[in-house]
Design a protein around this motif. Structure first.
Motif, PDB file in Angstrom:
ATOM      1  N   ASP A 131       1.304  -1.060   0.326  1.00 13.61           N
ATOM      2  CA  ASP A 131      -0.050   0.057   0.293  1.00 13.61           C
ATOM      3  C   ASP A 131       0.410   1.230   0.240  1.00 13.61           C
ATOM      4  O   ASP A 131       1.370   1.476   0.886  1.00 13.61           O
ATOM      5  CB  ASP A 131      -0.980  -0.054   0.767  1.00 13.61           C
ATOM      6  CG  ASP A 131      -2.170   0.892   2.104  1.00 13.61           C
ATOM      7  OD1 ASP A 131      -1.572   1.774   1.343  1.00 13.61           O
ATOM      8  OD2 ASP A 131      -3.154   1.023   2.205  1.00 13.61           O
ATOM      9  N   THR A 132       0.570   1.879  -1.352  1.00  9.74           N
ATOM     10  CA  THR A 132       1.524   2.995  -1.653  1.00  9.74           C
ATOM     11  C   THR A 132       1.781   4.273  -0.490  1.00  9.74           C
ATOM     12  O   THR A 132       2.658   4.758  -0.138  1.00  9.74           O
ATOM     13  CB  THR A 132       1.608   3.483  -2.773  1.00  9.74           C
ATOM     14  OG1 THR A 132       0.664   4.255  -3.231  1.00  9.74           O
ATOM     15  CG2 THR A 132       2.193   2.918  -3.461  1.00  9.74           C
ATOM     16  N   SER A 133       0.247   4.035   0.081  1.00 11.07           N
ATOM     17  CA  SER A 133       0.433   5.248   1.136  1.00 11.07           C
ATOM     18  C   SER A 133       0.771   4.656   2.885  1.00 11.07           C
ATOM     19  O   SER A 133       0.990   5.882   3.224  1.00 11.07           O
ATOM     20  CB  SER A 133      -0.936   5.448   1.215  1.00 11.07           C
ATOM     21  OG  SER A 133      -2.375   4.525   2.275  1.00 11.07           O
ATOM     22  N   THR A 134       1.171   3.695   3.248  1.00 14.18           N
ATOM     23  CA  THR A 134       2.050   3.111   4.190  1.00 14.18           C
ATOM     24  C   THR A 134       2.939   2.994   4.090  1.00 14.18           C
ATOM     25  O   THR A 134       3.255   2.481   5.263  1.00 14.18           O
ATOM     26  CB  THR A 134       0.872   2.498   4.753  1.00 14.18           C
ATOM     27  OG1 THR A 134       0.759   1.421   4.296  1.00 14.18           O
ATOM     28  CG2 THR A 134      -1.116   2.899   5.207  1.00 14.18           C
ATOM     29  N   GLY A 135       3.197   2.142   2.977  1.00 14.09           N
ATOM     30  CA  GLY A 135       4.710   1.487   3.620  1.00 14.09           C
ATOM     31  C   GLY A 135       4.320  -0.037   3.809  1.00 14.09           C
ATOM     32  O   GLY A 135       5.054  -1.412   3.562  1.00 14.09           O
ATOM     33  N   GLN A 136       3.115  -0.179   3.913  1.00 15.44           N
ATOM     34  CA  GLN A 136       2.809  -1.614   4.491  1.00 15.44           C
ATOM     35  C   GLN A 136       1.961  -2.787   3.365  1.00 15.44           C
ATOM     36  O   GLN A 136       1.797  -2.689   2.568  1.00 15.44           O
ATOM     37  CB  GLN A 136       2.223  -1.537   5.699  1.00 15.44           C
ATOM     38  CG  GLN A 136       2.622  -0.831   6.434  1.00 15.44           C
ATOM     39  CD  GLN A 136       3.843  -1.482   6.936  1.00 15.44           C
ATOM     40  OE1 GLN A 136       3.806  -2.886   7.306  1.00 15.44           O
ATOM     41  NE2 GLN A 136       4.790  -1.009   7.442  1.00 15.44           N
TER      42      GLN A 136
END
Length: 153
Positions: free
Chosen positions: A118-123
């Motif tokens: 998820d590019t918004s969290t890096g997770q």
């Protein structure tokens, strides 16, 4: 909504059968995966997949004919590019589900594999789970197919 006229439906009343008639081929799913990853050119698909040119040409043509990809002519008159349509982008959940199933079932405990982030969290993207109308996670035995003409209890 896709309604190709050239498809001989395996089971005309079953959404799963119709979906697999449209996109159930290995190369087709991998082209969709690559399209979701940003690939747009024939040469990019060919390099990524290692598929024969005739098979790739056939699958790209089918995906365009069936409304999953659109062919974008290059203004310079050189090679075209392929872009997912709304129906094609709608396959993201299917590809994500296949990916997550593969992560759980197609690799050994210590085998490395790619991970969707998820590019918004890096997770890593959280696992998909179906939920019933009451908000509880739904198990397969808690769901039933209502076939055309069938009355449910």
């Amino acid at each position: 909504m896709l309604q190709p006229t050239d498809v001989d439906w395996t089971d005309p009343e079953c959404p799963v059968a119709r979906a697999t008639d449209l996109v159930g081929d290995k190369w087709t799913l991998l082209i969709i995966r690559d399209s979701l990853d940003g690939k747009r050119r024939f040469s990019e698909f060919e390099k990524s997949l290692g598929v024969a040119k005739n098979i790739l040409s056939d699958r790209l043509r089918l995906l365009v004919d069936r409304g999953i990809l659109t062919r974008i002519p290059n203004p310079r008159g050189t090679r075209s590019e392929y872009e997912l349509t709304d129906a094609g982008r709608d396959l993201f959940t299917l590809i994500l589900s296949l990916r997550q199933w593969g992560e759980r079932n197609a690799f050994g405990p210590d085998e490395r594999h790619s991970v969707l982030i998820d590019t918004s969290t890096g997770q890593p993207v959280p696992q998909l789970h179906p939920f019933g109308s009451g908000g509880k996670e739904l198990d397969p035995q808690e769901a039933q197919v209502a076939k055309v003409g069938q009355q449910l209890p």
